[in-house]
Enzyme design. Structure first.
Site, PDB file in Angstrom:
ATOM      1  N   LYS A 120      31.285  54.831  78.986  1.00  0.00           N
ATOM      2  CA  LYS A 120      30.954  56.205  78.609  1.00  0.00           C
ATOM      3  C   LYS A 120      29.523  56.559  79.013  1.00  0.00           C
ATOM      4  O   LYS A 120      29.274  57.626  79.583  1.00  0.00           O
ATOM      5  CB  LYS A 120      31.127  56.399  77.090  1.00  0.00           C
ATOM      6  CG  LYS A 120      30.881  57.843  76.648  1.00  0.00           C
ATOM      7  CD  LYS A 120      31.061  57.993  75.143  1.00  0.00           C
ATOM      8  CE  LYS A 120      29.891  57.418  74.388  1.00  0.00           C
ATOM      9  NZ  LYS A 120      29.939  57.714  72.940  1.00  0.00           N
ATOM     10  N   ASP A 138      33.846  61.001  74.642  1.00  0.00           N
ATOM     11  CA  ASP A 138      33.322  60.639  73.324  1.00  0.00           C
ATOM     12  C   ASP A 138      34.308  61.117  72.265  1.00  0.00           C
ATOM     13  O   ASP A 138      35.428  61.534  72.583  1.00  0.00           O
ATOM     14  CB  ASP A 138      31.927  61.230  73.116  1.00  0.00           C
ATOM     15  CG  ASP A 138      31.953  62.755  73.024  1.00  0.00           C
ATOM     16  OD1 ASP A 138      33.019  63.373  73.288  1.00  0.00           O
ATOM     17  OD2 ASP A 138      30.913  63.342  72.677  1.00  0.00           O
TER      18      ASP A 138
END
Length: 210
Positions: A120, A138
């Protein structure tokens, strides 16, 4: 959600916010990387409060190394998990200096080899700093993708892959920011603000709960 609906959704996002940006404050690729590492399980507001004091005194990998671990901790102790994050930041700075001449690599494998940098974080840096059409999933993007029907999936990676496939190419570069902001302020976790949502008419959740 079909192709035409997805196209319309992102046309609306673009009309509402033509140039979406991260809410993290930074001056260059390195500062963005550090801010994103610090932002794990923390708010952008909290990270910005800390980095406003950190970056003026330590704006580069070498400067943070010169600050030392305890010096770094003194600047980031208001951020959750600051001990672990500070250690990872120091190790990352060391690696940047020793292996990358102090520069942040624009390469996924090299980024993910840095301490504290997962998929991420790498996606955020690749997208925001280097303009690559990546998707950093997220909690906000995961929720919006599933709730709206844009890219439903049971895992973060599944949602990421579906987003890369489903988001129209013309919008892919900015989609990450639009979806985060939408999840942060409109499609919130407990009580989504459907009455204030510009894309509610296109959303699976709204249709199911009418």
């Amino acid at each position: 959600m079909n192709k035409q609906t997805r196209q319309k959704m992102f046309e609306i996002f673009r009309e509402e916010n033509p140039e979406p940006k991260t809410e993290l404050e930074y001056a260059d690729e390195f500062q963005l990387l550090i801010a994103v590492i610090l932002s794990a399980q923390a708010t952008d507001v909290g990270v910005n409060k800390a980095t406003r004091k950190l970056f003026p005194v330590a704006p580069t990998p070498q400067a943070i190394l010169d600050l030392g671990l305890e010096g770094l901790k003194s600047h980031v102790r208001t951020i959750g998990l600051y001990n672990t994050k500070a250690e990872n930041v120091m190790k990352t700075c060391r690696q940047l200096v020793e292996q990358h001449e102090g520069q942040v690599p624009a390469d996924r494998a090299a980024l993910e080899a840095l301490p504290g940098v997962g998929r991420k974080t790498a996606n955020v840096v690749l997208n925001t700093a280097f303009g690559q059409p990546t998707m950093a999933v997220d909690t906000h993007i995961f929720r919006v993708s599933n709730r709206t029907g844009l890219a439903p999936g049971k895992t973060v990676l599944e949602v990421e892959k579906k987003l890369l496939k489903n988001v129209p190419k013309a919008f892919l570069q900015d989609a990450h920011h639009w979806l985060i902001l939408h999840g942060r302020y409109i499609c919130i976790a407990r009580k989504p603000r459907c009455m204030a949502c510009a894309v509610s008419d296109l959303c699976d959740y709204r249709h199911k709960n009418l």
